[in-house]
Structure formats: C-alpha cells, structure tokens
Design a protein around this motif. Structure first.
Motif, short mmCIF file in Angstrom:
data_model
loop_
_atom_site.label_atom_id
_atom_site.label_comp_id
_atom_site.label_asym_id
_atom_site.label_seq_id
_atom_site.Cartn_x
_atom_site.Cartn_y
_atom_site.Cartn_z
N GLY A 170 0.79 -1.23 0.00
CA GLY A 170 0.00 0.00 0.00
C GLY A 170 0.82 1.27 0.00
N ILE A 171 2.06 1.21 0.50
CA ILE A 171 2.88 2.43 0.58
C ILE A 171 3.13 3.02 -0.80
CG2 ILE A 171 5.28 3.15 0.92
CD1 ILE A 171 3.77 3.48 3.42
N ASN A 172 3.46 2.17 -1.77
CA ASN A 172 3.73 2.67 -3.12
C ASN A 172 2.47 3.05 -3.88
OD1 ASN A 172 6.54 2.63 -3.04
ND2 ASN A 172 6.66 0.50 -3.71
N GLN A 173 1.31 2.80 -3.30
CA GLN A 173 0.05 3.25 -3.89
C GLN A 173 -0.47 4.51 -3.21
OE1 GLN A 173 0.55 -0.30 -3.25
NE2 GLN A 173 1.33 -0.11 -5.35
N GLY A 174 0.34 5.08 -2.32
CA GLY A 174 -0.04 6.33 -1.68
C GLY A 174 -0.71 6.19 -0.33
N ALA A 175 -0.61 5.02 0.32
CA ALA A 175 -1.19 4.86 1.65
C ALA A 175 -0.56 5.86 2.62
CB ALA A 175 -0.98 3.43 2.15
N LEU A 176 -1.34 6.29 3.60
CA LEU A 176 -0.91 7.32 4.55
C LEU A 176 -0.44 6.70 5.86
CD1 LEU A 176 -3.94 9.77 4.13
CD2 LEU A 176 -1.86 9.65 2.74
N LEU A 177 0.59 7.29 6.44
CA LEU A 177 0.96 6.94 7.81
C LEU A 177 -0.11 7.47 8.75
CD1 LEU A 177 4.72 7.98 7.70
CD2 LEU A 177 3.80 5.67 7.49
N PRO A 178 -0.50 6.70 9.78
CA PRO A 178 -1.49 7.22 10.73
C PRO A 178 -0.90 8.40 11.51
CG PRO A 178 -0.58 5.14 11.49
CD PRO A 178 -0.08 5.34 10.09
N PRO A 179 -1.72 9.38 11.85
CA PRO A 179 -1.18 10.59 12.51
C PRO A 179 -0.37 10.31 13.77
CG PRO A 179 -3.43 10.96 11.80
CD PRO A 179 -3.15 9.50 11.58
N SER A 180 -0.79 9.34 14.57
CA SER A 180 -0.07 9.09 15.82
C SER A 180 1.34 8.57 15.57
CB SER A 180 -0.84 8.09 16.69
OG SER A 180 -0.90 6.81 16.08
N ALA A 181 1.57 7.98 14.39
CA ALA A 181 2.90 7.43 14.08
C ALA A 181 3.94 8.50 13.88
CB ALA A 181 2.82 6.53 12.85
N VAL A 182 3.52 9.72 13.56
CA VAL A 182 4.46 10.76 13.16
C VAL A 182 4.52 11.92 14.14
CG1 VAL A 182 4.30 10.16 10.73
CG2 VAL A 182 2.70 11.82 11.68
#
Length: 449
Positions: free
Chosen positions: A106-118
């Motif tokens: 999913g990362i290479n398809q534009g999946a987003l990191l969840p806000p709490s991860a960053v």
C-alpha cells in the motif's frame, strides 16, 4: 551512485557501499566501515548526522550540482503522510531509481501513515538529552562510554517517530524495517534528514535543552571518532565535537523554527548534576500477566496499592518534580515485524474512542531495529519501551481524574490508511492488509525513577 555499485560493489562512493555503512545483510562479507549504525544509545543522533553529511557530499559530487542538498520528508504535517510521489512511481531502477518494491503493501500506492505514528510531542516535552545512570527517559538516549559497549536506553526521538516510521514504511519484510537493509531504500535519506531537523528544532526551544554534558559517562559522545568516506572514497573520521553547529561546521540550515511545547521541570536537570547515583524505584506497580496484542484494543490494569497511586498523583503535582513517572513495557515478543504500530493510552475512559490527540494518549509502540523474540539489532537484549507519563498524571490530577485505583493501560493497533481515507484514525478502523499480528507484552510497569 547506483551505477557505481553495479560496476564495483567495493566502491565506497557507490550506493550499496554507502547503504552498507548503515547496515548490511548477514549473508554479505562486510567491508571496511560496514554495519556501523548507532541505535539505542545517545550516539544515535550524532552518528546519523555524520552519516548524512558524508552521504550528501558524495551525492552532491555525483550529481554535478554544487548547490544540491538532501530534502526532508515532513510527514508530521497534514497532507504529507504519504511517501512523496516521486518515490513511488514505478518504472524500474533505470527509469526511477527512487522507487523500490521492498516496502509495505500500500505504501507505493499512496497509503498514509497514521497521525499518531508521526507525532514528536513526547520527545519535545523532554529537556534532558541523556538518560542518566539509573534512569531510562531522555530525548537523545542513554550514555555509553564506547559504541558497542553493551546497550543503553533508546532516546524518545529515536523511539518515536523514527522507529515507527521505519516499520510502517517497510512493513513485515521491506527494507526500511531492518537496519541491515534500511539505507538501500532512498526514502531512508529523507526520513533521517527530517529526524535531524527535529533534533535541531528541539534544541531551538531552549528551556535547558542542549547537548550531552562532559561527565565521564558522556565524554565519549564528544570524543569518539567514527569512520566514513569522502567524495574521493578516502576514509575520514568525525566526532561529536564537529557536528554541533550545522551552519558553521557543516554548512547547512533548515527552513523552519520549532513551536513552543510544554515541559515538566525536573529537579535532576535543574540541579545539573554530572552524575546521579542509581536508586531503586521508590514506587512500582505491574500487571499480573502477559498481554497479547492484536487487531482489537486491549486494556490491562497495573496493580499497585491505593496509597502508591495517591503518591504518584502527589509527586506529579509538585512545581518541580523530584522523580519522573515512567510507564514501561517489558519483555516484548513477536514472530516478525508486524508492520503496524500500537497507540498506548493511560486511563482511557471506558467507551471513549481512542484518539491520539486526546489527553490520555502516551505514545506509540514500534518495532524497527527489533528482532523476533525481543532482540534488537546490535548487542542483543530484551526489547522494552519506556514512556514518561509525569505530565499525563499531573493533568489527570488537575482535572480530578486521578483516583486511588490501579491505573489502566490500553493498546490500539493502527495500520496504514488507504489513499483517500480519513486522515483521523479515530474515525476509521485500523487498516492493515496483514493478518492480526501476534505481539506479547510480558509486563506493563509504572514506576518512578
């Protein structure tokens, strides 16, 4: 640089050689300088700043552009939580050398990191760079008199967002999830430049924040000589004393200033003691059984006498705190990097939707640089994580929510968010294309130090 590696993997200015300075797969015969990355100690930030500096100079020379500088991926900003498009456009290494398949689904398809991860709020609340003897919580990590001399404590910025982002971009088997392969993914560079930027932003807040001291335990941070390579491929050495001023010593600066964030005044830092003797924790409570984490939220009580719960509230309420209150997760075990993260909450009310922006959120649990069974990259040892919850307890006391009952800790799994999905995970379930991971926390502890 990638072409150089295809011609001669032994070229120190080639992509693979440079990546292997950070870490190399175990089936490769290491060459000079390989497997040198520093994690889980106060060398983490300084070593990676040196590594980026030398890597950038080689890359600048290879580019032919004397003004080239590495950019940073500011994933903490809303709208920036997907890998930049230029890194996920396929086409093979010849068409797009920034694209690699070895990433989380999913990362290479534009999946987003969840806000709490960053989020980096927990790290920025701390004012001490080094974890002193007998303590575990610090911005930069525990002191070692020499790299590789056992293990120290992970610094809060390394723990989050650094470790979390690594694991979520790499997933269970991608390059970014393991130190041995992480630097082969070009997004590694943008991630670490952002971590370096956050270090600078933390320093710019003031309030007692600074570099390690010059005590006997901390002197190695300033003096130890790490080896890298210059643009011609010749070995060069760098020390902590040479990287503290990014403008005058390293000729770079960042384009933003840090926002002010609250901090708890801690007596040990105010007194600026060079060394504090190790003391046994004066208050301690622990869960009674291991906790198995999965796809659904799970809570556990931290058992302690009511008088000790009350004492924690009194300690946190002091104007100047004499001892930190620490939430520790001990003996964490798992079969493989689960490719997800777990939000950790203290005394989340029953029925409340978990939200990392709420006052009950403590931090995230991640798995980068961790080995199945609880062993970390480098010197082996049981995997554990520590969170400073002093400010959380103080806030609960002020709101009248700190009762004389055992504290409760809740774990909530978060996966990648599909492109176009809601950016707020409190309005969306944890998303993962993987089966629910099997992660066990041997013991949940609250103690003072």
């Amino acid at each position: 640089m990638q072409r150089r590696s295809r011609v001669d993997v032994r070229d120190p200015t080639g992509w693979i050689y440079q990546a292997n300075i950070h870490g190399s797969p175990r089936d490769e015969n290491p060459l000079r300088g390989w497997n040198s990355c520093q994690h889980r100690s106060f060398f983490f930030l300084s070593w990676h700043r040196m590594y980026l500096y030398r890597f950038e100079r080689i890359l600048r020379a290879a580019s032919g552009d004397p003004g080239f500088a590495l950019p940073y991926w500011n994933y903490s900003a809303t709208g920036n939580r997907a890998i930049p498009a230029s890194f996920r456009t396929p086409g093979g290494t010849s068409a797009n050398p920034l694209y690699v398949q070895e990433r989380a689904e999913g990362i290479n398809q534009g999946a987003l990191l969840p806000p709490s991860a960053v989020t980096f709020a927990s790290a920025f609340r701390l004012t001490n760079f080094t974890a002193r003897p007998g303590t575990s919580v610090s911005f930069g990590g525990g002191a070692l008199r020499q790299p590789g001399q056992g293990t120290a404590r992970t610094g809060e910025l390394e723990r989050q967002p650094h470790n979390i982002v690594h694991s979520m971009v790499g997933g269970p088997s991608g390059w970014m999830s393991y130190p041995e392969t992480a630097a082969r993914d070009p997004i590694f560079l943008l991630h670490h430049v952002n971590i370096d930027r956050l270090w600078k932003r933390w320093l710019d807040q003031g309030g007692g924040r600074g570099y390690p001291g010059r005590s006997e335990d901390e002197e190695a941070w300033w003096r130890f000589r790490f080896e890298f390579f210059d643009e011609s491929g010749s070995p060069v050495q760098m020390t902590g004393e040479e990287i503290t001023d990014t403008v005058l010593q390293l000729d770079y600066r960042y384009d933003d200033d840090p926002p002010p964030l609250p901090a708890v005044r801690f007596a040990g830092e105010i007194r600026a003691e060079a060394r504090r003797p190790e003391l046994a924790p004066s208050i301690r409570g622990a869960s009674l059984a291991p906790v198995e984490l999965g796809a659904t939220p799970v809570s556990v009580l931290v058992e302690m006498p009511p008088r000790d719960v009350a004492r924690l509230g009194t300690l946190a309420s002091a104007e100047i705190v004499e001892a930190r209150i620490v939430l520790r997760l001990e003996d964490i075990a798992f079969e493989q990097n689960p490719g997800v993260t777990y939000e950790v909450y203290l005394n989340l009310p029953e029925g409340m939707t978990p939200d990392y922006q709420s006052r009950y959120y403590v931090g995230n649990l991640g798995f980068f640089a961790a080995r199945p069974g609880g062993h970390r990259h480098g010197p082996t040892g049981t995997l554990d994580e520590a969170f400073d919850v002093t400010a959380h307890v103080r806030a609960m006391v002020e709101r009248g929510e700190w009762a004389d009952v055992p504290p409760r800790v809740t774990f909530v799994m978060r996966g990648l968010i599909p492109p176009g999905g809601p950016g707020d995970p409190s309005r969306a379930p944890a998303v993962s294309a993987l089966p629910a991971p099997r992660v066990t926390v041997g013991r949940v502890v609250i103690e003072t130090e």
